[in-house]
Write an enzyme that holds these catalytic residues in place. Sequence first.
Site, PDB file in Angstrom:
ATOM      1  N   GLY A 273     -25.471 -43.591  76.634  1.00  0.00           N
ATOM      2  CA  GLY A 273     -26.410 -44.346  77.486  1.00  0.00           C
ATOM      3  C   GLY A 273     -25.503 -45.632  77.138  1.00  0.00           C
ATOM      4  N   ASP A 274     -23.988 -46.230  75.718  1.00  0.00           N
ATOM      5  CA  ASP A 274     -23.828 -47.112  76.102  1.00  0.00           C
ATOM      6  C   ASP A 274     -22.719 -47.159  76.742  1.00  0.00           C
ATOM      7  OD1 ASP A 274     -25.410 -48.972  74.291  1.00  0.00           O
ATOM      8  OD2 ASP A 274     -23.961 -47.491  72.356  1.00  0.00           O
ATOM      9  N   ALA A 275     -22.053 -45.772  77.214  1.00  0.00           N
ATOM     10  CA  ALA A 275     -21.233 -45.805  77.973  1.00  0.00           C
ATOM     11  C   ALA A 275     -21.197 -46.219  79.859  1.00  0.00           C
ATOM     12  CB  ALA A 275     -20.096 -44.345  77.801  1.00  0.00           C
TER      13      ALA A 275
ATOM     14  N   GLY B  13     -21.598 -49.632  80.506  1.00  0.00           N
ATOM     15  CA  GLY B  13     -20.960 -50.373  80.559  1.00  0.00           C
ATOM     16  C   GLY B  13     -19.694 -50.251  81.235  1.00  0.00           C
TER      17      GLY B  13
END
Length: 413
Positions: free
Chosen positions: A183-185, A188
């Site tokens: 989810g962070d990637a 981003g």
Amino acid sequence: MQALHRGDFQLSATPNNHGALAGVRILDMATVLAAPFGATLCADHGADVVKLELPDGSDPLRTLQPVKDGTALWWKVANRGKRGISLDVRMAQGRALFLQMLPRFDVLIENFRTGTMDRWGLDAATLFAANPRLVILRLTGFGQTGPDRLRPGFARIFEAKSGFTSLTGEKGGSPLHSNFPVGDAVAGLFAAFSIAAEIARLRGDPQAKGVEVDLSATEALFRLLDPLPVEHEQLGLVRQPEGNCASYTAPSNMYASREQVYFTVVASSNAIFARLAEAMGQPGWASDPRFDTNPHRVQNLQALDSALSDWFSAHSYVDIERTLEAAGVPFSKVYTIEDIQTDPQFIAREAIVRLPDPQYGSLPAPCIVPRVRGRQMPIPRTGPDVGEHNAQVFAEFGVAASALAALKAQGVV
């Protein structure tokens, strides 16, 4: 300190060095991973990114594994290509210096809970007063509005809430998270896309004003799931985890060889399935009414997958690899990093690069993506130490060495 004006720095009409984002200056004051990753992607393509941290170096990414001898290795590779400064914008002097610097930046990235910047006296009106053309990218778990706007967000939280995690795991079993903050990637990537889009707008119109970009990490993940709303409304379907199978195409699954080497195979088109059937000594499958079309194969998936699994488990991976390659069937062994490091394709493409590092000499990391023909991008150095470039960066804004020393003594930098 003398005030700086927007006229002191202009966006370049065209890139003036290797990267398409050359001439763009980004102030990255976000923490951990999602928003900083977006800034790093921009740095990969030429943006001058300044990483702003609190003087105590309390960014949680500095303590996340992998850590070696007290050194946060993930930090080094995740924040590559950035210059690092320390500044406590919650303090009056820090806030004043921050606002003095802002006219020289094109993008400000933050990921604090909604309203945090306002409480620090850095609301949008104040930021735009300092720089009317500023792009303010706010990346939070759930966005700046709505009942969840004040909730803390972490990758696994918005992976679950977005519906993404509901599609993983074994059929009838627990949903599964990946051993990486996907989810962070994804958030981003949307951050970098948002920045590039706004920079294109500003470059096309010298009179254009800045904007606030409200990026919800939950919505970024949900945006990937195009068919879920339409199949629910029109067909009444709620897609469920199917293990390694796909509920929309077949065959597409994970299999194991005789010696338990795992690999994935996709033979969903009729032509590829016919070649797979021929290679396995079952040419009649291509015209079998159970398997002759993709919808029929999906409907009869259990019988088809059982036959495929039996065949694969009776053969060595070397034989399977040779057979599938000869038949032109898409497949891949499930690679670990050890496989990636020795794979001829990754080697030929130099997919792993060495980032210069003052502590280790160099560290390995993924290459810059995408590649542009005729453009040779410089290899970025690893992420900075806390305040590593204070003297260099603050000097660019007219802060004398004596003034910087005084600010350091007061805990401002």
